[in-house]
Design a protein around this motif. Structure first.
Motif, PDB file in Angstrom:
ATOM      1  N   ALA A   1       0.836  -1.206   0.000  1.00 58.53           N
ATOM      2  CA  ALA A   1       0.000   0.000   0.000  1.00 58.53           C
ATOM      3  C   ALA A   1       0.867   1.251   0.000  1.00 58.53           C
ATOM      4  O   ALA A   1       0.558   2.246  -0.675  1.00 58.53           O
ATOM      5  CB  ALA A   1      -0.930  -0.012   1.218  1.00 58.53           C
ATOM      6  N   TRP A   2       1.963   1.212   0.745  1.00 57.20           N
ATOM      7  CA  TRP A   2       2.899   2.345   0.801  1.00 57.20           C
ATOM      8  C   TRP A   2       3.498   2.579  -0.582  1.00 57.20           C
ATOM      9  O   TRP A   2       3.556   3.722  -1.068  1.00 57.20           O
ATOM     10  CB  TRP A   2       4.003   2.020   1.806  1.00 57.20           C
ATOM     11  CG  TRP A   2       4.518   3.170   2.613  1.00 57.20           C
ATOM     12  CD1 TRP A   2       4.085   3.585   3.830  1.00 57.20           C
ATOM     13  CD2 TRP A   2       5.608   4.044   2.267  1.00 57.20           C
ATOM     14  NE1 TRP A   2       4.826   4.663   4.264  1.00 57.20           N
ATOM     15  CE2 TRP A   2       5.763   4.958   3.333  1.00 57.20           C
ATOM     16  CE3 TRP A   2       6.453   4.147   1.173  1.00 57.20           C
ATOM     17  CZ2 TRP A   2       6.733   5.965   3.328  1.00 57.20           C
ATOM     18  CZ3 TRP A   2       7.423   5.146   1.157  1.00 57.20           C
ATOM     19  CH2 TRP A   2       7.552   6.041   2.226  1.00 57.20           C
ATOM     20  N   VAL A   3       3.931   1.486  -1.232  1.00 59.99           N
ATOM     21  CA  VAL A   3       4.535   1.590  -2.563  1.00 59.99           C
ATOM     22  C   VAL A   3       3.524   2.127  -3.573  1.00 59.99           C
ATOM     23  O   VAL A   3       3.832   3.014  -4.383  1.00 59.99           O
ATOM     24  CB  VAL A   3       5.070   0.218  -3.026  1.00 59.99           C
ATOM     25  CG1 VAL A   3       5.466   0.262  -4.504  1.00 59.99           C
ATOM     26  CG2 VAL A   3       6.252  -0.199  -2.174  1.00 59.99           C
ATOM     27  N   ASN A   4       2.307   1.613  -3.527  1.00 49.78           N
ATOM     28  CA  ASN A   4       1.292   2.048  -4.492  1.00 49.78           C
ATOM     29  C   ASN A   4       0.980   3.533  -4.367  1.00 49.78           C
ATOM     30  O   ASN A   4       0.875   4.245  -5.368  1.00 49.78           O
ATOM     31  CB  ASN A   4       0.012   1.221  -4.309  1.00 49.78           C
ATOM     32  CG  ASN A   4       0.213  -0.241  -4.662  1.00 49.78           C
ATOM     33  OD1 ASN A   4       1.103  -0.577  -5.443  1.00 49.78           O
ATOM     34  ND2 ASN A   4      -0.600  -1.126  -4.094  1.00 49.78           N
ATOM     35  N   ALA A   5       0.825   4.008  -3.143  1.00 45.69           N
ATOM     36  CA  ALA A   5       0.541   5.434  -2.931  1.00 45.69           C
ATOM     37  C   ALA A   5       1.710   6.292  -3.392  1.00 45.69           C
ATOM     38  O   ALA A   5       1.523   7.355  -4.013  1.00 45.69           O
ATOM     39  CB  ALA A   5       0.236   5.683  -1.452  1.00 45.69           C
ATOM     40  N   LEU A   6       2.934   5.837  -3.082  1.00 45.54           N
ATOM     41  CA  LEU A   6       4.133   6.570  -3.491  1.00 45.54           C
ATOM     42  C   LEU A   6       4.228   6.658  -5.004  1.00 45.54           C
ATOM     43  O   LEU A   6       4.452   7.743  -5.573  1.00 45.54           O
ATOM     44  CB  LEU A   6       5.376   5.863  -2.930  1.00 45.54           C
ATOM     45  CG  LEU A   6       6.733   6.274  -3.503  1.00 45.54           C
ATOM     46  CD1 LEU A   6       7.025   7.724  -3.172  1.00 45.54           C
ATOM     47  CD2 LEU A   6       7.836   5.359  -2.991  1.00 45.54           C
ATOM     48  N   VAL A   7       4.033   5.523  -5.688  1.00 45.80           N
ATOM     49  CA  VAL A   7       4.150   5.484  -7.143  1.00 45.80           C
ATOM     50  C   VAL A   7       3.114   6.388  -7.801  1.00 45.80           C
ATOM     51  O   VAL A   7       3.429   7.124  -8.754  1.00 45.80           O
ATOM     52  CB  VAL A   7       4.012   4.033  -7.647  1.00 45.80           C
ATOM     53  CG1 VAL A   7       3.846   4.002  -9.165  1.00 45.80           C
ATOM     54  CG2 VAL A   7       5.223   3.217  -7.219  1.00 45.80           C
ATOM     55  N   GLU A   8       1.884   6.370  -7.307  1.00 47.18           N
ATOM     56  CA  GLU A   8       0.844   7.233  -7.879  1.00 47.18           C
ATOM     57  C   GLU A   8       1.201   8.707  -7.720  1.00 47.18           C
ATOM     58  O   GLU A   8       0.978   9.522  -8.619  1.00 47.18           O
ATOM     59  CB  GLU A   8      -0.507   6.933  -7.226  1.00 47.18           C
ATOM     60  CG  GLU A   8      -1.089   5.582  -7.607  1.00 47.18           C
ATOM     61  CD  GLU A   8      -1.236   5.425  -9.117  1.00 47.18           C
ATOM     62  OE1 GLU A   8      -1.741   6.369  -9.771  1.00 47.18           O
ATOM     63  OE2 GLU A   8      -0.823   4.371  -9.639  1.00 47.18           O
ATOM     64  N   ASP A   9       1.777   9.060  -6.578  1.00 45.42           N
ATOM     65  CA  ASP A   9       2.167  10.455  -6.337  1.00 45.42           C
ATOM     66  C   ASP A   9       3.322  10.863  -7.254  1.00 45.42           C
ATOM     67  O   ASP A   9       3.342  11.973  -7.804  1.00 45.42           O
ATOM     68  CB  ASP A   9       2.565  10.624  -4.873  1.00 45.42           C
ATOM     69  CG  ASP A   9       2.438  12.066  -4.411  1.00 45.42           C
ATOM     70  OD1 ASP A   9       1.938  12.906  -5.192  1.00 45.42           O
ATOM     71  OD2 ASP A   9       2.829  12.367  -3.265  1.00 45.42           O
ATOM     72  N   LEU A  10       4.292   9.961  -7.430  1.00 46.15           N
ATOM     73  CA  LEU A  10       5.413  10.262  -8.314  1.00 46.15           C
ATOM     74  C   LEU A  10       4.938  10.414  -9.761  1.00 46.15           C
ATOM     75  O   LEU A  10       5.382  11.313 -10.487  1.00 46.15           O
ATOM     76  CB  LEU A  10       6.471   9.160  -8.224  1.00 46.15           C
ATOM     77  CG  LEU A  10       7.221   9.019  -6.896  1.00 46.15           C
ATOM     78  CD1 LEU A  10       8.155   7.819  -6.939  1.00 46.15           C
ATOM     79  CD2 LEU A  10       8.006  10.286  -6.564  1.00 46.15           C
TER      80      LEU A  10
END
Length: 442
Positions: free
Chosen positions: A178-187
């Protein structure tokens, strides 16, 4: 002391004369990382005079991982410059960029400026994601912080890169999908305004992955640029030290000149550098104290401190500054520049050597005015290294499994570095970043 210098000069001249017979086959020069244009030009002249000689560089706080990561990603060594003033989203992979590194003052300044919000001028501030293996100043100011073991950072970086479309042979978010997914979407939502930075201690694969992520996010040329290395001869310093140790052990080194540093003390223990060093026929050491290397050398000569010697140096972006002394040299000391000049048969002072070099580089008509301006301003204008283009190779290494159990992470000390300033009480009394501990064992 003048008589000591005279005897030393005669001894060195005798050794250098012997080198002419075989073009320096038994000659080795060991330095720490060199970024002085004057010293670099002298060393290259020395190697041209003795083509069979070898130049090695080593210091414990080496940036080998960053160099190898660039080599892996681009097929060549380049330096990475980060433009935090243009970044809206920042991912730090175990990089304490606000407290460590040669550019940390500039990076902290621009990062802090990006946190400020001005009515009518700037309505939002940057956002910082930090994945780190130990508490840090940078982690303390992060908007989102994820603690991981140092060995888990590579798997996390591969997971982020894979989610962005980079072929990394898989990844492992260590249970933080979940942390990775949120980070990737923001990037993704901030292409061209994001950057990823990696700590020097992380393995080369993580650095290569960061280069790939910055590439797919469109950050190159905007928040990230690449330049030629500030170091004169970027090399894997550990491998270079290994090569030197092998040559010494096999009796191939007749003259070894160590310019600064203390390899007898801080070379990796399993190399048996001490035993190999004592097999060298003539050992000369230039250092600011008669340390372990000095004690095992035939000649130990006092090195002039930076505050009592003329010189020059490149900053992290390549900008050159002229190093000016505050006092005359004490104890008859000499700089590395003066010692190498003597090995070339040049007896000029440090001041003359530096000034003459830059006079040759100057393209204008009034050098004296330019020289005085450089001394007054503290730097030589327009010497920063220009940005250059690079092409990725698609090589990110083989995924490494994360370690199990307790991990210990060795880092440079924020005050005394790799330990070379351990006898400086003022530096010892500096409160540690983040913890603020002073003279404590907690």
């Amino acid at each position: 002391r003048a008589s000591t210098w005279t005897r030393f000069s005669a001894s060195l001249a005798t050794e250098m004369a012997k080198l002419d017979l075989d073009q320096g086959a038994g000659f080795r020069l060991l330095t720490e990382t060199v970024t002085s244009p004057v010293l670099v030009s002298q060393i290259r002249a020395l190697l041209e005079k003795y083509p069979n000689a070898r130049w090695h560089q080593f210091e414990p706080g080496t940036r080998d991982n960053a160099r190898e990561g660039a080599q892996m990603a681009f097929g060549e060594v380049v330096d990475t410059q980060y433009h935090f003033d243009k970044a809206k989203r920042i991912l730090s992979l175990d990089a304490d960029f606000t407290a460590y590194g040669p550019a940390n003052v500039r990076y902290a300044r621009y990062f802090a400026h990006g946190r400020q919000v001005f009515d009518g001028e700037k309505a939002d501030m940057n956002r910082l994601y930090v994945v780190e293996s130990t508490p840090s100043n940078t982690g303390a100011v992060a908007d989102h912080r994820l603690p991981l073991k140092a060995s888990q950072v590579e798997g996390f970086a591969r997971a982020v890169a894979s989610a962005l479309g980079v072929n990394t042979q898989g990844g492992n978010s260590a249970g933080h999908d979940a942390w990775v997914n949120a980070l990737v979407e923001d990037l993704k939502a901030h292409r061209g305004a994001s950057l990823v930075i990696v700590g020097d201690h992380q393995p080369p694969a993580v650095h290569a992955l960061a280069h790939a992520i910055n590439g797919v996010l469109g950050s190159v040329g905007k928040t990230v640029t690449y330049t030629d290395p500030v170091e004169a001869e970027p090399t894997n310093q550990f491998a270079s030290l290994v090569d030197l140790t092998v040559d010494m052990s096999e009796g191939k080194v007749s003259l070894l000149v160590v310019l600064g540093g203390n390899p007898v003390y801080n070379a990796p223990a399993d190399l048996n550098f001490v035993d190999a060093y004592q097999k060298v026929t003539m050992r000369i050491h230039l250092g600011q104290s008669q340390d372990e290397t000095g004690l095992l050398s035939h000649w130990h000569f006092p090195e002039a401190h930076a505050l009592e010697a003329w010189g020059d140096v490149r900053a992290f972006d390549g900008t050159v500054s002229i190093v000016q002394p505050l006092i005359e040299p004490l104890y008859g000391s000499k700089s590395a520049t003066e010692l190498v000049a003597m090995m070339l048969g040049d007896g000029h002072t440090g001041y003359d050597l530096v000034k003459e070099y830059w006079k040759e580089q100057y393209k204008g008509s009034d050098f004296e005015t330019a020289w005085q301006t450089w001394l007054h301003d503290g730097l030589i204008p327009d010497t920063a290294l220009p940005a250059r283009s690079v092409r990725t190779t698609g090589n990110y290494g083989t995924p490494a499994a994360a370690g199990s159990g307790l991990e210990v992470s060795f880092r440079l000390d924020p005050a005394i570095g790799d330990g070379r300033y351990a006898n400086n009480g003022w530096l010892q009394e500096l409160p540690k970043p983040h913890t603020r501990l002073t003279w404590d064992n907690a």
